[in-house]
Design a protein around this motif. Structure first.
Motif, PDB file in Angstrom:
ATOM      1  N   THR A  34       0.763  -1.142   0.161  1.00  0.00           N
ATOM      2  CA  THR A  34       0.186   0.159  -0.100  1.00  0.00           C
ATOM      3  C   THR A  34       0.988   1.274   0.012  1.00  0.00           C
ATOM      4  O   THR A  34       0.551   2.270  -0.821  1.00  0.00           O
ATOM      5  CB  THR A  34      -0.897  -0.141   1.288  1.00  0.00           C
ATOM      6  N   GLY A  38       1.145   3.996  -2.866  1.00  0.00           N
ATOM      7  CA  GLY A  38       0.623   5.378  -2.396  1.00  0.00           C
ATOM      8  C   GLY A  38       1.704   6.525  -2.188  1.00  0.00           C
ATOM      9  O   GLY A  38       1.233   7.581  -2.457  1.00  0.00           O
ATOM     10  N   THR A  66     -10.403   1.875  -7.484  1.00  0.00           N
ATOM     11  CA  THR A  66     -10.793   1.281  -6.101  1.00  0.00           C
ATOM     12  C   THR A  66     -10.841  -0.192  -6.238  1.00  0.00           C
ATOM     13  O   THR A  66     -10.378  -0.872  -5.360  1.00  0.00           O
ATOM     14  CB  THR A  66     -12.106   1.922  -5.658  1.00  0.00           C
ATOM     15  N   LEU A  69      -7.377  -1.564  -6.503  1.00  0.00           N
ATOM     16  CA  LEU A  69      -6.309  -1.654  -5.265  1.00  0.00           C
ATOM     17  C   LEU A  69      -7.117  -2.727  -4.231  1.00  0.00           C
ATOM     18  O   LEU A  69      -6.446  -3.264  -3.699  1.00  0.00           O
ATOM     19  CB  LEU A  69      -6.481  -0.352  -4.494  1.00  0.00           C
ATOM     20  N   LEU A  70      -8.193  -2.949  -4.022  1.00  0.00           N
ATOM     21  CA  LEU A  70      -8.816  -3.980  -3.319  1.00  0.00           C
ATOM     22  C   LEU A  70      -8.548  -5.504  -3.851  1.00  0.00           C
ATOM     23  O   LEU A  70      -8.091  -6.318  -2.972  1.00  0.00           O
ATOM     24  CB  LEU A  70     -10.384  -3.888  -3.343  1.00  0.00           C
ATOM     25  N   ALA A 116     -16.984  -0.477  -0.570  1.00  0.00           N
ATOM     26  CA  ALA A 116     -16.133   0.368  -0.955  1.00  0.00           C
ATOM     27  C   ALA A 116     -16.396   1.193  -2.132  1.00  0.00           C
ATOM     28  O   ALA A 116     -16.101   2.657  -2.174  1.00  0.00           O
ATOM     29  CB  ALA A 116     -14.606  -0.197  -1.022  1.00  0.00           C
ATOM     30  N   VAL A 120     -16.118   5.288  -1.597  1.00  0.00           N
ATOM     31  CA  VAL A 120     -15.068   5.842  -2.227  1.00  0.00           C
ATOM     32  C   VAL A 120     -15.567   6.996  -3.446  1.00  0.00           C
ATOM     33  O   VAL A 120     -15.149   7.941  -3.615  1.00  0.00           O
ATOM     34  CB  VAL A 120     -14.073   5.037  -3.063  1.00  0.00           C
ATOM     35  N   LEU A 288      -5.937   8.410  -4.832  1.00  0.00           N
ATOM     36  CA  LEU A 288      -6.605   7.363  -4.442  1.00  0.00           C
ATOM     37  C   LEU A 288      -5.616   6.420  -3.650  1.00  0.00           C
ATOM     38  O   LEU A 288      -5.771   5.968  -2.508  1.00  0.00           O
ATOM     39  CB  LEU A 288      -7.403   6.536  -5.369  1.00  0.00           C
ATOM     40  N   PRO A 289      -4.555   5.896  -4.323  1.00  0.00           N
ATOM     41  CA  PRO A 289      -3.624   5.192  -3.446  1.00  0.00           C
ATOM     42  C   PRO A 289      -2.969   5.790  -2.426  1.00  0.00           C
ATOM     43  O   PRO A 289      -2.606   5.346  -1.191  1.00  0.00           O
ATOM     44  CB  PRO A 289      -2.498   4.670  -4.569  1.00  0.00           C
ATOM     45  N   ALA A 292      -5.282   5.543   0.447  1.00  0.00           N
ATOM     46  CA  ALA A 292      -5.198   4.304   0.993  1.00  0.00           C
ATOM     47  C   ALA A 292      -3.935   4.141   1.793  1.00  0.00           C
ATOM     48  O   ALA A 292      -4.176   3.404   2.798  1.00  0.00           O
ATOM     49  CB  ALA A 292      -5.353   3.129  -0.140  1.00  0.00           C
ATOM     50  N   ALA A 296      -3.896   3.439   5.862  1.00  0.00           N
ATOM     51  CA  ALA A 296      -3.253   2.159   6.232  1.00  0.00           C
ATOM     52  C   ALA A 296      -2.306   2.445   7.429  1.00  0.00           C
ATOM     53  O   ALA A 296      -1.978   1.647   8.420  1.00  0.00           O
ATOM     54  CB  ALA A 296      -2.526   1.450   5.246  1.00  0.00           C
TER      55      ALA A 296
END
Length: 377
Positions: A34, A38, A66, A69-70, A116, A120, A288-289, A292, A296
């Motif tokens: 992550t 990110g 999204t 990434l999930l 999510a 998002v 977005l990353p 995230a 985290a």
């Protein structure tokens, strides 16, 4: 340590040592991945690329980014989760086949996407309106979402992974309902969860609020423990209800979610991080990353605090069970059975307990039960 034989203690330590590197490795790998996405332009490039596959619009980048990434996080965790499962199966704790496990993984992924994607999308709708002040309304929405999920969890999420059937009429059902009534807690039903198709571990809990509140016991617990031990487990869970732990936890979770979003707002407005991530501002889907990664880091930093709060709550629930039943001997017997059947490390290293344990160790809980009657006088 006379409560457990040397073989039982050694078996719990061996299981902990065998699965800890994989469980901890999965956490570290997920966090590093992550952060790598990110805090570097790699994540921004990924969002742009997958968004381009669906037209390249801002909405496509947000939703596709999204989802991917999930998916990356889920795929990364698969080998670690599978290895932990192999270890636990070797110790007899896993009864589910690989096909059932794969279905559960897919269910979890689908559920994650279902939650999510709209969240998002709503978040980036706010950033589009206010690239620098989005975090204030988003904090309010995060708090409301936390409360909603807490209420909906027993009704919509639990049934995705388990089947529940009413406990047949009999002495045990009557005893559990009487226990709740004596505690002044209204319970709608006593249900049995089909946990045995996944595990041999023992557990029970009280879920729901108000008219939806029910006692849920694993079928493994009902088939293994003595009826009085089942009562002690349920008495502990009733302690959570009596002290409004779920409600208080929901409120604290809502406040925590709001604070976390505010922190995200501050971090996402930091030009150094935005530049490193290859994004212009929080309204840019390429951020977005970065969001995230920041989320985290916040989660990892607050994890030990959450565990400490959880342990204090569990100690209070133990005390409630003792006061409700006035049966420390059976409470101790119940703790022994849970620890031995679940193959727990009954006296883990203190550092591991402080960092990761949500419950006190079995030896601490038994010692507290022994001290309860003299302290009560």
């Amino acid at each position: 340590m006379d409560d457990f034989t040397p073989a039982q203690m050694a078996r719990g330590r061996a299981l902990r040592r065998a699965q800890l590197p994989w469980a901890l490795g999965g956490r570290i790998a997920g966090l590093l991945c992550t952060l790598a996405l990110g805090l570097t332009p790699a994540g921004a490039g990924l969002v742009t690329a997958v968004g381009g596959l669906f037209g390249g619009s801002r909405t496509a980048q947000v939703l596709a980014g999204t989802a991917v990434l999930l998916l990356i996080g889920q795929v990364l965790q698969l080998p670690f989760g599978a290895r932990v499962r192999i270890v636990r199966r070797r110790y007899g704790l896993v009864t589910q086949g690989w096909r059932g496990w794969a279905v559960d993984v897919l269910r979890g992924l689908a559920l994650g996407l279902l939650i999510a994607l709209p969240v998002v999308y709503g978040l980036y709708a706010l950033t589009g309106r206010s690239p620098h002040g989005w975090w204030l309304p988003a904090a309010g929405f995060a708090a409301l979402l936390t409360v909603a999920l807490s209420f909906l969890h027993p009704l919509l999420i639990e049934p995705v992974f388990n089947r529940f059937t009413p406990l047949p009429a009999g002495e045990l059902r009557t005893a559990l309902l009487d226990l709740a009534q004596r505690d002044g807690i209204r319970v709608r039903d006593v249900l049995v969860a089909d946990a045995s198709r996944r595990t041999t571990a023992l557990n029970a809990y009280v879920s729901g609020f108000g008219a939806t509140r029910r006692i849920v016991a694993y079928d493994t617990l009902l088939s293994t423990a003595e009826p009085r031990e089942v009562e002690l487990v349920v008495a502990h869970e009733l302690g959570h209800v009596q002290h409004r732990d779920v409600l208080v936890g929901t409120v604290l979770g809502a406040v925590g979610a709001a604070v976390a979003v505010c922190l995200l707002g501050l971090l996402a407005d930091w030009s150094v991080l935005l530049s490193a991530a290859g994004a212009t501002d929080a309204a840019d889907p390429r951020s977005l990353p970065l969001l995230a990664a920041c989320a985290a880091l916040i989660g990892a930093a607050t994890g030990p605090l959450q565990c400490a709060v959880s342990r204090r709550i569990e100690v209070r629930a133990d005390l409630h069970a003792l006061e409700l039943t006035e049966d420390p001997e059976q409470f101790i017997a119940m703790q022994r059975r849970l620890a031995v059947t679940n193959i727990s490390d009954v006296d883990p290293p203190r550092l591991l307990e402080l960092l990761f344990a949500t419950h006190p160790s079995a030896t601490r809980r038994i010692a507290a039960a022994r001290a309860w009657r003299p302290a009560r006088g």
